[in-house]
Design an enzyme around this catalytic site. Structure first.
Site, mmCIF file in Angstrom:
data_model
loop_
_atom_site.group_PDB
_atom_site.id
_atom_site.type_symbol
_atom_site.label_atom_id
_atom_site.label_comp_id
_atom_site.label_asym_id
_atom_site.label_seq_id
_atom_site.Cartn_x
_atom_site.Cartn_y
_atom_site.Cartn_z
ATOM 1 N N ASP A 1 0.849 -1.184 0.000
ATOM 2 C CA ASP A 1 0.000 0.000 0.000
ATOM 3 C C ASP A 1 0.891 1.243 0.000
ATOM 4 O OD1 ASP A 1 -2.342 1.485 0.052
ATOM 5 O OD2 ASP A 1 -2.446 1.502 2.237
ATOM 6 N N TYR B 1 1.220 5.712 -0.509
ATOM 7 C CA TYR B 1 0.847 6.901 0.265
ATOM 8 C C TYR B 1 1.001 8.086 -0.680
ATOM 9 C CZ TYR B 1 1.266 9.478 4.830
ATOM 10 O OH TYR B 1 1.121 10.272 5.946
ATOM 11 N N HIS C 1 -3.500 13.926 1.223
ATOM 12 C CA HIS C 1 -3.728 12.979 2.321
ATOM 13 C C HIS C 1 -2.523 12.955 3.260
ATOM 14 C CE1 HIS C 1 -4.830 9.404 4.554
ATOM 15 N NE2 HIS C 1 -3.682 8.849 4.223
ATOM 16 N N GLU D 1 -10.160 3.996 4.002
ATOM 17 C CA GLU D 1 -9.309 4.760 3.092
ATOM 18 C C GLU D 1 -9.746 4.432 1.675
ATOM 19 O OE1 GLU D 1 -5.299 5.722 5.541
ATOM 20 O OE2 GLU D 1 -5.240 3.873 4.387
ATOM 21 N N GLU E 1 -9.204 4.163 -2.024
ATOM 22 C CA GLU E 1 -8.004 4.052 -2.849
ATOM 23 C C GLU E 1 -8.350 3.347 -4.163
ATOM 24 O OE1 GLU E 1 -4.574 2.387 -0.896
ATOM 25 O OE2 GLU E 1 -5.201 3.027 1.100
ATOM 26 N N ASP F 1 -8.970 0.463 2.283
ATOM 27 C CA ASP F 1 -7.962 0.039 3.254
ATOM 28 C C ASP F 1 -8.466 0.403 4.651
ATOM 29 O OD1 ASP F 1 -5.620 -0.660 4.552
ATOM 30 O OD2 ASP F 1 -4.595 1.217 4.041
ATOM 31 N N ARG G 1 -7.430 3.615 13.571
ATOM 32 C CA ARG G 1 -6.507 4.731 13.826
ATOM 33 C C ARG G 1 -5.897 4.701 15.212
ATOM 34 N NH1 ARG G 1 -5.230 5.863 8.808
ATOM 35 N NH2 ARG G 1 -7.056 6.468 7.571
ATOM 36 N N GLN H 1 -3.242 2.049 15.141
ATOM 37 C CA GLN H 1 -2.176 2.522 14.253
ATOM 38 C C GLN H 1 -1.294 3.573 14.931
ATOM 39 O OE1 GLN H 1 -3.751 4.333 10.685
ATOM 40 N NE2 GLN H 1 -1.730 4.957 9.928
ATOM 41 N N LYS I 1 -3.990 -2.080 10.189
ATOM 42 C CA LYS I 1 -4.484 -2.146 8.819
ATOM 43 C C LYS I 1 -4.544 -3.562 8.253
ATOM 44 C CE LYS I 1 -2.930 2.479 7.580
ATOM 45 N NZ LYS I 1 -4.000 3.024 6.702
ATOM 46 N N THR J 1 -8.822 -5.653 3.948
ATOM 47 C CA THR J 1 -8.750 -4.677 2.863
ATOM 48 C C THR J 1 -9.753 -5.151 1.822
ATOM 49 O OG1 THR J 1 -6.386 -4.339 3.259
ATOM 50 C CG2 THR J 1 -7.241 -3.595 1.135
ATOM 51 N N THR K 1 -4.529 6.544 0.088
ATOM 52 C CA THR K 1 -5.787 7.266 0.192
ATOM 53 C C THR K 1 -5.847 8.399 -0.820
ATOM 54 O OG1 THR K 1 -5.614 6.823 2.538
ATOM 55 C CG2 THR K 1 -7.301 8.406 1.854
ATOM 56 N N GLU L 1 -9.599 12.343 8.145
ATOM 57 C CA GLU L 1 -9.463 13.691 7.592
ATOM 58 C C GLU L 1 -10.799 14.425 7.557
ATOM 59 O OE1 GLU L 1 -6.776 13.494 3.824
ATOM 60 O OE2 GLU L 1 -7.419 11.474 4.329
HETATM 61 O O1 LIG Z 1 1.211 9.140 8.106
HETATM 62 C C1 LIG Z 1 0.984 8.113 8.740
HETATM 63 O O2 LIG Z 1 1.571 7.837 9.771
HETATM 64 C C2 LIG Z 1 -0.028 7.144 8.273
HETATM 65 C C3 LIG Z 1 -0.647 7.197 7.112
HETATM 66 C C4 LIG Z 1 -1.687 6.288 6.715
HETATM 67 O O3 LIG Z 1 -2.429 5.682 7.481
HETATM 68 C C5 LIG Z 1 -1.926 6.154 5.300
HETATM 69 C C6 LIG Z 1 -1.725 4.837 4.606
HETATM 70 O O4 LIG Z 1 -2.170 3.700 4.883
HETATM 71 C C7 LIG Z 1 -1.302 5.064 3.239
HETATM 72 C C8 LIG Z 1 -2.381 5.707 2.454
HETATM 73 O O5 LIG Z 1 -3.439 5.098 2.336
HETATM 74 O O6 LIG Z 1 -2.184 6.804 1.909
HETATM 75 CA CA CA Z 2 -3.873 3.024 2.906
HETATM 76 MG MG MG Z 3 -6.006 -2.669 5.041
#
Ligand SMILES: O=C(O)/C=C/C(=O)CC(=O)CC(=O)O
Ligand code: CA
Ligand code: MG
Length: 417
Positions: free
Chosen positions: A124, A126, A131, A197, A199, A231, A235, A238, A251, A255, A350, A364
């Site tokens: 995955d 970013y 985002h 998320e 995506e 996804d 939180r 995480q 995560k 998915t 995302t 967000e």
């Molecule tokens: O910035 C972070 O610590 C975490 C970011 C995410 O949770 C995002 C991730 O899974 C990737 C994405 O979907 O953009």
């Molecule tokens: Ca993601």
């Molecule tokens: Mg996932």
């Protein structure tokens, strides 16, 4: 022109032809192609041709398509995918094929859709600057929103391929450790900040040897198709676990992906230039120059996404706002010599745009719970409650003013066990 009764603006018209895996009552899962509101049982149609004339030098599509996943077809590679698309288009266009083909069109109402591929490795990314900046502000308020590496490489992590599920599968609320900065010690229990998320997922075909890499200009040989991907993200789990190795149990529980894999061939007309990259990335991530009618090898996609929460559309992210391109992500994930294999799947990250109404996560949208979202029934939400349902939808422009549909990626939340 086609012998099918299909309105020209149907999102699953002949310009689309996405692949999935379906079954009907009492039959085994096998590859199908969506045509309008029907599924074409393609291995049976290919068998008619094979029985009549054999396969000659061509790929044995019957053998690839009578299987319960797209992986054998993905293994055949780009030339076979092109041959298959041309052949399917001819079969569905030329009236001489109508009589033998029509019996193999199954109404959508009679089919069950399955996970379209056996997911090999799952990554995955970013890739949305909006985002990443938003999450940076929320998770790391005392630091720069973007980490120093962000504009030099597409950041990603390896996820859990065994928990990628098809649209319609329920998601059990995950349980684990969480600790807010103000808590003295971690506690254990169901996630209280369960999120989505929105995506796109990119389905990879063909393979490379370990030690080799996929050059950016060869990415089209491996980028077979695109799905919607949710996804699901806990939180609270995480935020406590991710330092310093990144996402893990927050995560890996589920998915979701949509059942129809829209081919990159069908999305040719939806290619757009990226919004712009500054600083210029290192040479292995640099696409060919864009011209007026060709966005070059580091193309983006003009896919319009919609996020629906319990029946209320809460966001409309635009994929064209993404910073890193799919080909750049594939070039990056293999630049160290990591091999790729049929069935690899990578998420874009995302999809969030600059405006509030284009944010692709509830973290967000509610700004971490500070600005709850009001749904049409008057209820307020920041994160998912048990029984909530989220639907992702998308479409993209096709050739000649047509529309390419992606269908839906749906999931509902079940209470923690
Ligand atoms: O910035 C972070 O610590 C975490 C970011 C995410 O949770 C995002 C991730 O899974 C990737 C994405 O979907 O953009
Ligand atoms: Ca993601
Ligand atoms: Mg996932």
């Amino acid at each position: 022109m086609t012998w099918l009764d299909l309105p020209a603006d149907h999102p699953f018209g002949l310009h689309n032809l996405p692949y999935g895996v379906f079954s009907t009552a009492g039959t085994e899962p096998r590859v199908g192609v969506r045509v309008g509101d029907h599924v074409l049982d393609v291995s049976e149609v290919a068998r008619i041709g094979r029985d009549a004339v054999g396969v000659g030098d061509g790929p044995d599509l019957t053998a690839a398509w009578e299987r319960p996943s797209l992986n054998p077809f993905l293994a055949l590679g780009r030339d076979a995918w092109t041959t298959a698309r041309e052949w399917l288009t001819a079969v569905l266009t030329d009236a001489v094929h109508e009589e033998r083909t029509r019996p193999h069109l199954v109404p959508l109402a009679d089919v069950t859709m399955h996970l379209p591929l056996e997911v090999a490795d799952y990554v995955d990314f970013y890739a949305s600057e909006h985002h990443a900046s938003n999450v940076g502000r929320i998770f790391r308020p005392d630091s720069e929103p973007l980490t120093p590496n962000w504009k030099h490489l597409p950041i990603g992590y390896h996820g859990r391929s065994g928990t990628v599920v098809v649209s319609g599968s329920d998601v059990v609320r995950p349980t684990g450790q969480r600790k807010a900065p103000t808590d003295a010690a971690p506690t254990f229990g169901p996630s209280a900040r369960l999120d989505i998320e929105a995506e796109l997922g990119f389905v990879v075909g063909g393979s490379t040897a370990r030690g080799d890499r996929v050059a950016l200009e060869d990415a089209d040989d491996h980028l077979f198709g695109v799905v919607l991907l949710n996804d699901w993200s806990a939180r609270d789990l995480q935020a406590w676990e991710y330092v310093p190795l990144g996402p893990f149990l927050g995560k890996s529980f589920a998915t979701s992906i949509s059942p129809w894999v829209v081919t990159t061939d069908a999305l040719r007309a939806a290619r757009v230039p990226l919004p712009g990259q500054d600083p210029e990335p290192l040479p292995y991530l640099r696409g060919s120059d864009a011209t007026a009618d060709d966005p070059g090898t580091a193309w983006g996609l003009d896919v319009h996404v919609e996020v629906e929460w319990n029946g209320t559309v809460v966001s409309r992210p635009e994929y064209r706002d993404m910073y890193w391109s799919p080909a750049q992500m594939l070039a990056h994930l293999s630049v160290n010599g990591a091999s790729v294999r049929p069935g690899d799947l990578f998420g874009s990250g995302t999809i969030s745009g600059p405006g509030k109404d284009t944010r692709g996560s509830f973290l967000e949208l509610s700004w971490s719970g500070r600005e709850p979202v009001t749904l049409e029934d008057g209820s307020q939400r920041s994160f998912l409650e048990d029984g909530d349902t989220v639907v992702l939808r998308a479409n993209a422009p096709g050739p000649d003013g047509s529309v390419i549909g992606f269908g839906e990626c749906v999931g509902s939340i079940l209470p923690a066990r």
